[in-house]
Design a protein around this motif. Structure first.
Motif, PDB file in Angstrom:
ATOM      1  N   MET A 385      10.309  -5.546  -9.520  1.00 54.38           N
ATOM      2  CA  MET A 385       9.479  -5.602  -8.314  1.00 54.38           C
ATOM      3  C   MET A 385       8.594  -4.368  -8.292  1.00 54.38           C
ATOM      4  SD  MET A 385      11.056  -6.387  -4.589  1.00 54.38           S
ATOM      5  CE  MET A 385      10.767  -4.959  -3.603  1.00 54.38           C
ATOM      6  N   SER A 386       7.302  -4.560  -8.485  1.00 55.52           N
ATOM      7  CA  SER A 386       6.375  -3.430  -8.518  1.00 55.52           C
ATOM      8  C   SER A 386       5.970  -3.052  -7.095  1.00 55.52           C
ATOM      9  CB  SER A 386       5.129  -3.796  -9.325  1.00 55.52           C
ATOM     10  OG  SER A 386       4.222  -2.712  -9.313  1.00 55.52           O
ATOM     11  N   LEU A 387       6.165  -1.772  -6.752  1.00 56.00           N
ATOM     12  CA  LEU A 387       5.839  -1.296  -5.403  1.00 56.00           C
ATOM     13  C   LEU A 387       4.550  -0.475  -5.362  1.00 56.00           C
ATOM     14  CD1 LEU A 387       9.404  -0.200  -4.234  1.00 56.00           C
ATOM     15  CD2 LEU A 387       8.220  -2.322  -3.744  1.00 56.00           C
ATOM     16  N   GLY A 388       3.886  -0.378  -6.473  1.00 54.86           N
ATOM     17  CA  GLY A 388       2.635   0.395  -6.519  1.00 54.86           C
ATOM     18  C   GLY A 388       1.576  -0.196  -5.609  1.00 54.86           C
ATOM     19  N   GLY A 389       1.063   0.601  -4.664  1.00 53.95           N
ATOM     20  CA  GLY A 389       0.017   0.156  -3.752  1.00 53.95           C
ATOM     21  C   GLY A 389       0.498  -0.630  -2.563  1.00 53.95           C
ATOM     22  N   VAL A 390       1.805  -0.866  -2.432  1.00 52.05           N
ATOM     23  CA  VAL A 390       2.328  -1.600  -1.266  1.00 52.05           C
ATOM     24  C   VAL A 390       2.202  -0.719  -0.029  1.00 52.05           C
ATOM     25  CG1 VAL A 390       4.389  -2.601  -0.235  1.00 52.05           C
ATOM     26  CG2 VAL A 390       3.910  -2.991  -2.646  1.00 52.05           C
ATOM     27  N   ARG A 391       1.521  -1.243   1.006  1.00 50.35           N
ATOM     28  CA  ARG A 391       1.318  -0.434   2.217  1.00 50.35           C
ATOM     29  C   ARG A 391       1.661  -1.194   3.498  1.00 50.35           C
ATOM     30  NH1 ARG A 391      -3.877  -0.719   0.109  1.00 50.35           N
ATOM     31  NH2 ARG A 391      -3.904   1.552  -0.094  1.00 50.35           N
ATOM     32  N   ASP A 392       2.185  -2.411   3.358  1.00 46.10           N
ATOM     33  CA  ASP A 392       2.508  -3.234   4.529  1.00 46.10           C
ATOM     34  C   ASP A 392       4.026  -3.439   4.587  1.00 46.10           C
ATOM     35  OD1 ASP A 392       2.667  -4.989   6.589  1.00 46.10           O
ATOM     36  OD2 ASP A 392       1.340  -6.507   5.749  1.00 46.10           O
ATOM     37  N   GLU A 393       4.603  -3.148   5.750  1.00 45.71           N
ATOM     38  CA  GLU A 393       6.054  -3.315   5.915  1.00 45.71           C
ATOM     39  C   GLU A 393       6.479  -4.767   5.675  1.00 45.71           C
ATOM     40  OE1 GLU A 393       9.468  -3.184   9.395  1.00 45.71           O
ATOM     41  OE2 GLU A 393       7.376  -2.797   9.896  1.00 45.71           O
ATOM     42  N   ALA A 394       5.609  -5.726   6.035  1.00 41.59           N
ATOM     43  CA  ALA A 394       5.930  -7.147   5.874  1.00 41.59           C
ATOM     44  C   ALA A 394       6.111  -7.536   4.411  1.00 41.59           C
ATOM     45  CB  ALA A 394       4.836  -8.009   6.508  1.00 41.59           C
ATOM     46  N   GLU A 395       5.559  -6.714   3.491  1.00 40.46           N
ATOM     47  CA  GLU A 395       5.765  -6.981   2.066  1.00 40.46           C
ATOM     48  C   GLU A 395       7.247  -6.882   1.709  1.00 40.46           C
ATOM     49  OE1 GLU A 395       3.753  -7.543  -0.623  1.00 40.46           O
ATOM     50  OE2 GLU A 395       1.806  -7.548   0.351  1.00 40.46           O
ATOM     51  N   ILE A 396       7.967  -6.014   2.421  1.00 45.66           N
ATOM     52  CA  ILE A 396       9.395  -5.817   2.159  1.00 45.66           C
ATOM     53  C   ILE A 396      10.236  -6.753   3.026  1.00 45.66           C
ATOM     54  CG2 ILE A 396      11.281  -4.132   2.097  1.00 45.66           C
ATOM     55  CD1 ILE A 396       8.949  -3.534   0.179  1.00 45.66           C
ATOM     56  N   ARG A 397       9.961  -6.783   4.322  1.00 45.65           N
ATOM     57  CA  ARG A 397      10.788  -7.528   5.278  1.00 45.65           C
ATOM     58  C   ARG A 397      10.313  -8.961   5.529  1.00 45.65           C
ATOM     59  NH1 ARG A 397      14.634  -5.488   8.302  1.00 45.65           N
ATOM     60  NH2 ARG A 397      14.995  -3.269   8.394  1.00 45.65           N
ATOM     61  N   GLY A 398       9.111  -9.300   5.095  1.00 48.37           N
ATOM     62  CA  GLY A 398       8.598 -10.639   5.336  1.00 48.37           C
ATOM     63  C   GLY A 398       7.842 -10.724   6.665  1.00 48.37           C
ATOM     64  N   HIS A 399       7.099 -11.828   6.834  1.00 44.47           N
ATOM     65  CA  HIS A 399       6.336 -12.055   8.065  1.00 44.47           C
ATOM     66  C   HIS A 399       7.147 -12.943   9.011  1.00 44.47           C
ATOM     67  CE1 HIS A 399       3.405 -11.318   4.834  1.00 44.47           C
ATOM     68  NE2 HIS A 399       2.666 -10.743   5.766  1.00 44.47           N
ATOM     69  N   ARG A 400       6.970 -12.740  10.283  1.00 41.82           N
ATOM     70  CA  ARG A 400       7.635 -13.609  11.256  1.00 41.82           C
ATOM     71  C   ARG A 400       7.003 -15.003  11.213  1.00 41.82           C
ATOM     72  NH1 ARG A 400      11.168 -10.661  13.947  1.00 41.82           N
ATOM     73  NH2 ARG A 400      10.802  -8.430  14.178  1.00 41.82           N
ATOM     74  N   ARG A 401       7.795 -16.009  11.494  1.00 41.01           N
ATOM     75  CA  ARG A 401       7.320 -17.396  11.329  1.00 41.01           C
ATOM     76  C   ARG A 401       6.268 -17.804  12.345  1.00 41.01           C
ATOM     77  NH1 ARG A 401      11.326 -21.902  11.175  1.00 41.01           N
ATOM     78  NH2 ARG A 401      12.670 -20.660  12.500  1.00 41.01           N
ATOM     79  N   THR A 402       6.021 -16.955  13.324  1.00 40.15           N
ATOM     80  CA  THR A 402       4.963 -17.281  14.292  1.00 40.15           C
ATOM     81  C   THR A 402       3.578 -17.184  13.653  1.00 40.15           C
ATOM     82  OG1 THR A 402       5.103 -14.974  15.015  1.00 40.15           O
ATOM     83  CG2 THR A 402       6.274 -16.609  16.323  1.00 40.15           C
ATOM     84  N   TYR A 403       3.473 -16.458  12.526  1.00 44.52           N
ATOM     85  CA  TYR A 403       2.176 -16.303  11.857  1.00 44.52           C
ATOM     86  C   TYR A 403       1.901 -17.488  10.940  1.00 44.52           C
ATOM     87  CZ  TYR A 403       2.473 -11.454  13.421  1.00 44.52           C
ATOM     88  OH  TYR A 403       2.582 -10.316  14.183  1.00 44.52           O
ATOM     89  N   VAL A 404       0.622 -17.842  10.827  1.00 42.27           N
ATOM     90  CA  VAL A 404       0.216 -18.910   9.923  1.00 42.27           C
ATOM     91  C   VAL A 404       0.375 -18.417   8.485  1.00 42.27           C
ATOM     92  CG1 VAL A 404      -1.695 -20.385   9.192  1.00 42.27           C
ATOM     93  CG2 VAL A 404      -1.411 -19.840  11.615  1.00 42.27           C
ATOM     94  N   GLY A 405       0.982 -19.228   7.647  1.00 46.39           N
ATOM     95  CA  GLY A 405       1.179 -18.853   6.247  1.00 46.39           C
ATOM     96  C   GLY A 405       2.242 -17.792   6.042  1.00 46.39           C
ATOM     97  N   ALA A 406       3.171 -17.662   6.986  1.00 53.83           N
ATOM     98  CA  ALA A 406       4.227 -16.651   6.866  1.00 53.83           C
ATOM     99  C   ALA A 406       5.110 -16.942   5.664  1.00 53.83           C
ATOM    100  CB  ALA A 406       5.070 -16.633   8.145  1.00 53.83           C
ATOM    101  N   MET A 407       5.558 -15.866   5.007  1.00 53.07           N
ATOM    102  CA  MET A 407       6.424 -15.976   3.833  1.00 53.07           C
ATOM    103  C   MET A 407       7.484 -14.890   3.887  1.00 53.07           C
ATOM    104  SD  MET A 407       5.432 -18.509   1.940  1.00 53.07           S
ATOM    105  CE  MET A 407       5.996 -18.211   0.272  1.00 53.07           C
ATOM    106  N   PRO A 408       8.597 -15.066   3.169  1.00 62.18           N
ATOM    107  CA  PRO A 408       9.604 -14.000   3.126  1.00 62.18           C
ATOM    108  C   PRO A 408       9.075 -12.775   2.382  1.00 62.18           C
ATOM    109  CG  PRO A 408      10.511 -16.102   2.385  1.00 62.18           C
ATOM    110  CD  PRO A 408       9.036 -16.264   2.461  1.00 62.18           C
TER     111      PRO A 408
END
Length: 553
Positions: A385-408
């Motif tokens: 799992m490459s973490l270079g350039g990752v700056r969004d917490e949702a990249e690790i914890r996933g998006h909540r299902r209320t968002y369109v196109g949410a993914m783990p």
């Protein structure tokens, strides 16, 4: 208490024990008689004045009751009619006359004869008459309420009871029309005094009304539930018929059944099962082409694709592990030694949690490739799992299902990719993570890399706990200064220094050159390279810490 005059009247009569039946004065009914003693008692009554004493026996199952098995108070009745039936059975029609109490049994065989006494109370005071009138009115109004709740009392019976003026007769007629147990009826029959009998009858009526009201409420609730279930069944059958007409034989119901089958086959835990069943219930209510239905299907597919209980069998063989590590990499003794230490302790303690290693060193020294060899040595599935350039917490914890196109998040995605709950996950370039207005991914990594917390890791998309305690995490970094201190404290840092010239030569000759020959389709006999040429390349063309550029040259 008002004074009453008591008149006692005694007489000897044949006695007939009744099973499960209580006869009251003023009551006309018929019943069948089959026992020999009872038939003889009837015959005795018909010979004399047609009077017989009817009394209830305590246990209806007793075919041969003794005097102590019979209640002491019953009803003097007149036999109105006898009808012989097939099988030595007689149907008898009787009319209750007055209640009486057994003084003594004068005869046991061939049938019961008993001396009974009637007790008649005559009210002398006006206050007693007033009390009885008040009780009578209260009993009538309460019985009217009872008859509205109980459909078994006919309107004609209610009207005839309402016209009764005599309180004594009223109490007995109402009691005989109530759906009560034998013991309850006998309790009222035992009372000779009209006022006391009316009070007991009133208490019984009020209690029965309360019970019927509760029964009615329960019936309404049950009926509503049944109606709802029948409606759902009818609508589902209609939906099946429509789907069959359209050529979609299984439809949503088929999908739901397939998901339920998967749920039954796997051991997902109570919380996961509860969540899945809730989502399946929502899916059933969705139109077949709705966007929300697609979101639910994607969510369920993610849940069933995760390795909740799948594990690879870890091979704890120190010699084999050392052989694999030496085969793939030259040097890196600190890393190899730490892995062998972990395996040795794991051999002693099976439930040991895996260490979180951080391989820190310059580029090209083999940090990433050693992780793959460690996974092979331990017989664990490997995910990078490459973490270079990752700056969004949702990249690790996933998006909540209320968002369109949410993914783990990436952690859950890595577990799905690994196909087991105990893989080796390499978190590459952990020092290259950054943060902005969307959150700090390093903070999200704190829970992932904490063995005291990650046994119940909750991804925002799944909203279900997943056990990460069996995962072996290895991180790599070039610069430890950019890693937040709380995150660094959770890792065991192993520093890797630059290779010396001699180490580079050995790596080139033993590992890099054979791999390049194989990659380009040559045989060992087709191409040779001198050690001096390798040294020339190292000193003049690839002045670096690792061997990445040397591999390219």
């Amino acid at each position: 208490m008002s004074e009453e005059k008591k008149v006692i009247k005694k007489q000897v009569l044949p006695l007939l024990p009744l099973r499960g039946l209580t006869v009251f004065p003023y009551m006309i009914l018929h019943f069948d008689v089959g026992r020999v003693k009872s038939i003889k008692a009837l015959e005795e009554a018909m010979i004399n004045n047609q009077l017989i004493f009817l009394v209830t026996q305590k246990d209806a199952k007793n075919d041969s009751p003794n005097p102590e098995d019979i209640y002491t108070i019953g009803t003097i009745s007149k036999v109105k009619q006898l009808l012989k039936l097939p099988g030595d059975t007689i149907r008898v029609l009787v009319e209750g006359i007055s209640r009486a109490e057994i003084c003594e049994f004068t005869q046991i065989e061939p049938f019961f004869m008993a001396e009974v006494e009637e007790k008649i109370y005559l009210e002398e005071e006006e206050s007693s008459k007033t009390e009885i009138e008040a009780l009578k009115r209260r009993v009538l109004s309460t019985f009217e309420e009872y008859s509205k709740l109980n459909n078994k009392v006919s309107p004609e019976t209610v009207l005839s009871i309402m016209s009764i003026e005599d309180a004594d007769q009223l109490a007995d007629i109402i009691t005989s029309n109530l759906m009560l147990k034998v013991e309850q009826k006998q309790e009222i029959l035992n009372e000779f005094q009209t006022a006391i009998r009316l009070r007991k009858l009133l208490e019984t009526l009020i209690r029965e009304i309360d019970i019927m009201q509760i029964e009615r409420e329960i019936n309404i609730k049950v009926r509503k539930q049944i109606d709802k279930t029948q409606k759902e069944y009818y609508l589902r059958e209609q939906l099946k018929a429509i789907q069959n007409e359209l050529g979609d034989k299984d439809g949503i119901t088929g999908e739901v059944e397939e998901y339920k089958r998967k749920l039954a086959e796997g051991n997902f835990g109570e919380e996961v099962e509860k969540k899945v069943l809730k989502e399946l219930d929502r899916l059933l209510k969705m139109p077949s082409g709705s966007a929300e239905g697609s979101v639910i299907r994607t969510y369920l597919d993610w849940i069933f694709d995760l390795p909740w209980n799948k594990k690879t069998e870890e091979i704890i063989d120190l010699d084999r592990a050392q052989e694999i590590l030496d085969e793939d990499h030259y040097g890196l003794e600190k890393v190899k030694e730490r892995i062998i230490e972990y395996l040795a302790i794991r051999k002693l303690k099976k439930d040991l949690k895996g260490p979180i290693l951080c391989l820190a060193g310059p580029p090209g020294v083999g940090k990433t490739s050693i992780a793959k060899s460690i996974a092979r040595a331990l017989n664990r599935n490997y995910v990078r799992m490459s973490l270079g350039g990752v700056r969004d917490e949702a990249e690790i914890r996933g998006h909540r299902r209320t968002y369109v196109g949410a993914m783990p998040g990436r952690i859950v995605s890595a577990l799905k990719q690994a196909g087991s709950k105990n893989p080796l996950i390499l978190l590459d370039e952990i020092d290259k993570m950054s943060s902005d207005f969307r959150g700090d991914p390093a903070s999200a990594m704190l829970e992932v890399l904490d063995s005291e917390q990650n046994y119940a890791f909750r991804d925002h998309y799944l909203e279900l706990p997943f056990d990460l305690s069996d995962v072996l995490f290895i991180t790599t970094a070039n610069n430890l200064d950019t890693i937040p201190r709380p995150l660094l404290d959770r890792m065991e840092v192993i520093s890797l220094s630059s290779y010396t010239e001699e180490e580079k030569v050995q790596i080139a000759m033993k590992y890099l050159f054979p791999k390049q020959i194989e990659a380009h389709g040559f045989k060992k006999s087709n191409l040779k390279i001198d050690e001096s040429a390798v040294r020339e390349i190292i000193n003049c063309y690839t002045r670096e810490s690792g061997v990445r550029a040397l591999k390219g040259k």
